[in-house]
Design an enzyme around this catalytic site. Structure first.
Site, short mmCIF file in Angstrom:
data_model
loop_
_atom_site.label_atom_id
_atom_site.label_comp_id
_atom_site.label_asym_id
_atom_site.label_seq_id
_atom_site.Cartn_x
_atom_site.Cartn_y
_atom_site.Cartn_z
N HIS A 20 38.24 43.55 5.20
CA HIS A 20 39.12 43.74 4.09
C HIS A 20 38.27 44.27 2.87
O HIS A 20 37.54 43.70 2.56
CB HIS A 20 39.88 42.36 3.72
CG HIS A 20 40.79 42.56 2.89
ND1 HIS A 20 41.13 41.68 1.67
CD2 HIS A 20 41.74 43.63 2.17
CE1 HIS A 20 41.96 42.00 0.85
NE2 HIS A 20 42.43 43.07 1.30
N ASP A 28 34.71 66.91 2.12
CA ASP A 28 34.44 68.23 2.34
C ASP A 28 33.16 68.56 3.01
O ASP A 28 32.33 67.66 3.18
CB ASP A 28 34.87 69.11 1.03
CG ASP A 28 33.96 68.93 -0.03
OD1 ASP A 28 32.81 68.35 0.20
OD2 ASP A 28 34.22 69.21 -1.20
N HIS A 106 33.39 62.57 -10.68
CA HIS A 106 32.60 63.02 -9.24
C HIS A 106 31.32 62.58 -9.12
O HIS A 106 30.95 61.91 -7.99
CB HIS A 106 32.56 64.71 -9.17
CG HIS A 106 32.23 65.08 -7.76
ND1 HIS A 106 32.84 65.11 -6.70
CD2 HIS A 106 31.04 65.94 -7.68
CE1 HIS A 106 31.99 65.46 -5.90
NE2 HIS A 106 30.99 66.13 -6.30
N TYR A 128 35.87 69.45 -4.09
CA TYR A 128 36.45 67.97 -4.36
C TYR A 128 37.31 67.39 -3.58
O TYR A 128 37.96 66.53 -3.92
CB TYR A 128 36.96 67.86 -5.84
CG TYR A 128 36.04 68.37 -6.84
CD1 TYR A 128 34.63 67.67 -7.42
CD2 TYR A 128 36.06 69.73 -7.55
CE1 TYR A 128 34.11 68.03 -8.23
CE2 TYR A 128 35.29 70.15 -8.51
CZ TYR A 128 34.20 69.32 -8.75
OH TYR A 128 33.09 69.75 -9.73
N ALA A 129 37.47 68.05 -2.27
CA ALA A 129 38.20 67.44 -1.35
C ALA A 129 37.54 66.16 -0.63
O ALA A 129 37.22 66.32 0.36
CB ALA A 129 38.75 68.50 -0.31
#
Length: 139
Positions: A20, A28, A106, A128-129
């Protein structure tokens, strides 16, 4: 042979050993991955496999309760960002469970990935994927 959608042995093992709130990052092709974190490199070439395809297969096996994204994702790559949120919304509906979505810079996202149980690198080349999934429980 495994019957479900996820047949990558490394990723399947990680999912089966999550507790948990443990975190797994799917990223990416360009996200830096710390040496001390398990790297599961699925990237074959630009765009293969895609970020969303990888996310969908991961979600077919893993119960999640939280999602962490970089603020820049929704600004720089809004189409893919919105597609990801649709996938997350579909997961909420399919499981009947709440899934929180939160945002960090980021730079903070990259630091956070260092605590992931694993980082899964795709062939995605959309800026930014990246997503961090927080494991939920199935009971």
């Amino acid at each position: 042979m495994k019957k479900s959608a996820l047949i990558n042995s490394e990723l399947s093992y990680v999912v089966s050993t999550l507790g948990h709130t443990d975190e797994v990052t799917i990223c990416d092709a360009g996200l830096p991955i710390a040496e001390e974190v398990q790297r599961i490199d699925l990237a074959l070439t630009h765009g293969v496999p895609t970020f969303l395809d990888t996310v969908k297969v991961y979600l077919s096996e893993a119960q999640i309760e939280g999602v962490i994204l970089a603020e820049e994702f929704k600004q720089v790559s809004p189409v893919l960002h919105d597609e990801l949120l649709t996938v997350i919304d579909n997961e909420k509906k399919a499981t009947g469970r709440e899934i929180s979505v939160s945002y960090v810079s980021h730079e903070n996202f990259k630091v956070r990935t260092q605590a992931s149980r694993a980082v899964v690198r795709t062939g995605e080349c959309t800026p930014y994927a990246n997503v961090i999934f927080q494991a939920g429980v199935v009971f």
